[in-house]
Scaffold this active site. Structure first.
Site, PDB file in Angstrom:
ATOM      1  N   GLU A  95      -5.365  -8.188   0.488  1.00 19.93           N
ATOM      2  CA  GLU A  95      -6.097  -7.876   1.710  1.00 19.93           C
ATOM      3  C   GLU A  95      -7.393  -7.698   1.495  1.00 19.93           C
ATOM      4  O   GLU A  95      -7.861  -6.874   0.399  1.00 19.93           O
ATOM      5  CB  GLU A  95      -5.477  -6.740   2.239  1.00 19.93           C
TER       6      GLU A  95
ATOM      7  N   GLU B  72       0.817  -1.409   0.044  1.00 22.49           N
ATOM      8  CA  GLU B  72      -0.065   0.157  -0.048  1.00 22.49           C
ATOM      9  C   GLU B  72       0.714   1.195  -0.057  1.00 22.49           C
ATOM     10  O   GLU B  72       1.003   2.005   1.051  1.00 22.49           O
ATOM     11  CB  GLU B  72      -0.905  -0.104   1.052  1.00 22.49           C
TER      12      GLU B  72
HETATM   13  C1  PNW Z   1      -4.247  -1.408   5.358  1.00 18.92           C
HETATM   14  N1  PNW Z   1      -7.662   4.268   5.008  1.00 18.92           N
HETATM   15  O1  PNW Z   1      -4.085  -0.106   5.882  1.00 18.92           O
HETATM   16  C2  PNW Z   1      -2.957  -2.109   5.698  1.00 18.92           C
HETATM   17  O2  PNW Z   1      -2.498  -2.711   4.742  1.00 18.92           O
HETATM   18  C3  PNW Z   1      -3.022  -2.777   7.095  1.00 18.92           C
HETATM   19  O3  PNW Z   1      -1.866  -2.817   7.506  1.00 18.92           O
HETATM   20  C4  PNW Z   1      -4.218  -2.523   7.918  1.00 18.92           C
HETATM   21  O4  PNW Z   1      -4.416  -2.968   8.993  1.00 18.92           O
HETATM   22  C5  PNW Z   1      -5.402  -2.609   7.097  1.00 18.92           C
HETATM   23  O5  PNW Z   1      -5.468  -2.119   5.888  1.00 18.92           O
HETATM   24  C6  PNW Z   1      -6.885  -2.140   7.835  1.00 18.92           C
HETATM   25  O6  PNW Z   1      -6.697  -0.846   8.094  1.00 18.92           O
HETATM   26  C7  PNW Z   1      -5.282   0.863   5.626  1.00 18.92           C
HETATM   27  O7  PNW Z   1      -7.685   5.026   5.941  1.00 18.92           O
HETATM   28  C8  PNW Z   1      -5.423   1.767   6.704  1.00 18.92           C
HETATM   29  O8  PNW Z   1      -8.168   4.382   3.755  1.00 18.92           O
HETATM   30  C9  PNW Z   1      -6.200   2.908   6.443  1.00 18.92           C
HETATM   31  C10 PNW Z   1      -6.652   3.017   5.099  1.00 18.92           C
HETATM   32  C11 PNW Z   1      -6.841   1.887   4.270  1.00 18.92           C
HETATM   33  C12 PNW Z   1      -5.789   0.976   4.290  1.00 18.92           C
END
Ligand code: PNW
Length: 485
Positions: A391, A200
């Site tokens: 994911e 990401e």
């Molecule tokens: C992803 N947003 O993070 C990550 O790859 C993981 O480490 C994380 O735990 C998981 O998704 C759940 O959050 C994100 O705010 C964090 O849009 C924030 C966002 C998107 C993905």
């Protein structure tokens, strides 16, 4: 295989799970004809985690500090002032956690390697001891018939690189990442056949270095020009890692990335809007995924960025676009709904109504169609031949009931709807080879601390006891049948 719920878990409950536990799901799958809800034969079912979010053991076996150690120990940055010092204690409990994966029936596991365990200072002397943990984990996975998929960068940059060169602000961090990738590949690809470079990019760049709605480490707020330059360095780091893995890893090692592609969903599925969603997919990902898959920044991106465009060379673009074997997509929600437009760019991004529903995390919109349109458009726009959903999952306000059960019907609702859209994609021939549910166990959810739980297994962070939620049973049944349940 027996149900992962013991009879005691559901004793006296109104749910008829006792019956499900009594009959073997494998036998059920065998007698049931392949139905319209089936996934392709050989579809890979897994779970996903990341190092800093679950491992703990931050001072063990010579690990250096990462920007997340620093950030999470900065007062008021993390909900509840939590940190990853212990997290889900996976460093010590990995065998138990592999058993949990096995109980689900998963045959793959996506985990990340902590760069500061391997290179405590980011560059220079490796700490071979730091890889020992991953050697133990990989051997345990393989002994249990679970294929390891390793991610090299899930945001835990060695603090030394942030201090010495501003982290990804420097091109030298991209080079250091390539060196680290080569070193890991030379030692692990005898057993690890699939490697994700970077997780990401846009989340950790825009939220860590920019003014995203959520803040992540290192917690800077840089200008658009500097963010675009960082994005270019991260893409270059990815490309250098691909080349290093090809050079130093075992022949046949498969390499890809895991990106939260900006998913652009047609608001209404007309031919015009679908075409607009394809154009939008290419342009809205122009700063990273498009550059990696096409070897160029699009004209529209460069024109839009203007003086904020990244500085780059043709040679760098060649490295960035080194051929990869698969694309991993982290799909949580639609980033945009789009419609066709007379505007020269051919699409318009529609505003979200304030009443648009979301899950327990405010940002996590419920738009299952993203699980169809994101892989469908990535395959269509770039002719990608192999996609993994690297994911997908959700936070939920899980409660342990008086009898010990966790009835997370909202997570099941979310997963069922997203997986229905994934099944729609695979049944139409979109080349998705596997799906990694986020996440195996509750963990340290970055700035949300321990508050937002994403696991199929509940973790009591005091006792470290793992308890399957009802969604674990849902996932187990789905995997056993290779079809929606
Ligand atoms: C992803 N947003 O993070 C990550 O790859 C993981 O480490 C994380 O735990 C998981 O998704 C759940 O959050 C994100 O705010 C964090 O849009 C924030 C966002 C998107 C993905």
């Amino acid at each position: 295989m027996a149900s992962i719920f013991t009879r005691r878990d559901f004793a006296g409950g109104a749910l008829a799970l006792g019956a499900a536990a009594a009959s073997s799901p494998m036998a059920l799958a065998a007698v049931e004809p392949a139905s319209a809800s089936s996934f392709p034969k050989g579809f890979v079912w897994g779970t996903a985690t990341s190092a800093y979010q679950i491992e703990g053991g931050v001072n063990e076996e010579g690990r250096g500090r990462s920007i997340w150690d620093t950030y999470s120990h900065t007062p008021s940055k993390i909900h509840g002032n939590a940190n990853g010092d212990r997290a889900s204690d996976h460093f010590h409990r990995y065998k138990e956690d592999v058993a949990l994966m096995k109980a689900l029936g998963t045959t793959a596991y996506r985990f990340s390697i902590a760069w500061p365990r391997v290179f405590p200072d980011g560059t220079g002397a490796a700490n071979p001891q730091g890889l020992d943990f991953y050697n133990r984990l990989i051997d345990e996975l393989l002994a249990n018939g679970i294929e390891p998929f390793a991610t090299l960068y899930h945001w835990d940059l060695p603090q030394a690189l942030q201090d010495r060169m501003g982290g990804w602000e420097s091109l030298d961090t991209a080079k250091a990442f390539g060196d680290y990738a080569g070193y890991v590949a030379s030692r692990l690809t005898d057993r690890v056949r699939n490697v994700f470079t970077i997780n990401e990019s846009s989340t950790f760049i825009d939220f860590g270095y920019g003014a995203g709605p959520v803040e992540l480490a290192p917690g800077l707020k840089l200008s658009q020009a500097r963010l675009n330059q960082i994005r270019h360095h991260v893409a270059l780091g990815h490309g250098l890692a691909v080349q290093a893995i090809r050079a130093q890893g075992r022949t046949g090692t498969k390499v890809g990335l895991a990106e939260n592609v900006v998913s652009c969903v047609p608001a209404i599925e007309t031919a015009e809007n679908i075409r607009a969603s394809e154009i939008a997919t290419r342009e809205m990902n122009a700063g990273y995924l498009t550059a990696i898959l096409e070897g160029k920044y699009t004209d529209a991106f460069l024109a839009y960025a203007g003086k904020n465009a990244p500085r780059f060379t043709a040679e760098e673009l060649k490295i960035i676009s080194s051929p990869i074997d698969f694309v991993g997509l982290n799909i949580y929600m639609p980033q945009h709904y789009v419609s066709a437009s007379d505007h020269p760019n051919g699409f318009s991004l529609l505003p979200f109504p304030t009443s648009f529903p979301h899950m327990a995390s405010d940002w996590l919109r419920i738009g299952p169609e993203a699980m169809y349109w994101a892989p469908r458009n990535v395959a269509k726009v770039w002719d990608v031949k192999q996609i993994y959903i690297s994911e997908n999952g959700t936070s939920a306000a899980d409660k342990v009931l008086a009898d010990g059960r966790i009835i997370d019907l909202d997570r099941i609702m979310y997963l069922r709807n997203y997986l229905t859209q994934l099944q729609r994609a695979t049944s139409e021939g979109v080349p998705v080879a596997g799906y990694f549910q986020w996440s195996l166990i509750d963990n340290f959810e970055w700035s949300d601390g321990l508050d937002k739980r994403f696991g199929l297994y509940h973790v009591d962070f005091e006792t470290q006891k793992r308890t399957p939620k009802l969604s674990a049973e849902f996932y187990r049944q789905l995997i056993a049948a290779n079809a929606l349940k």
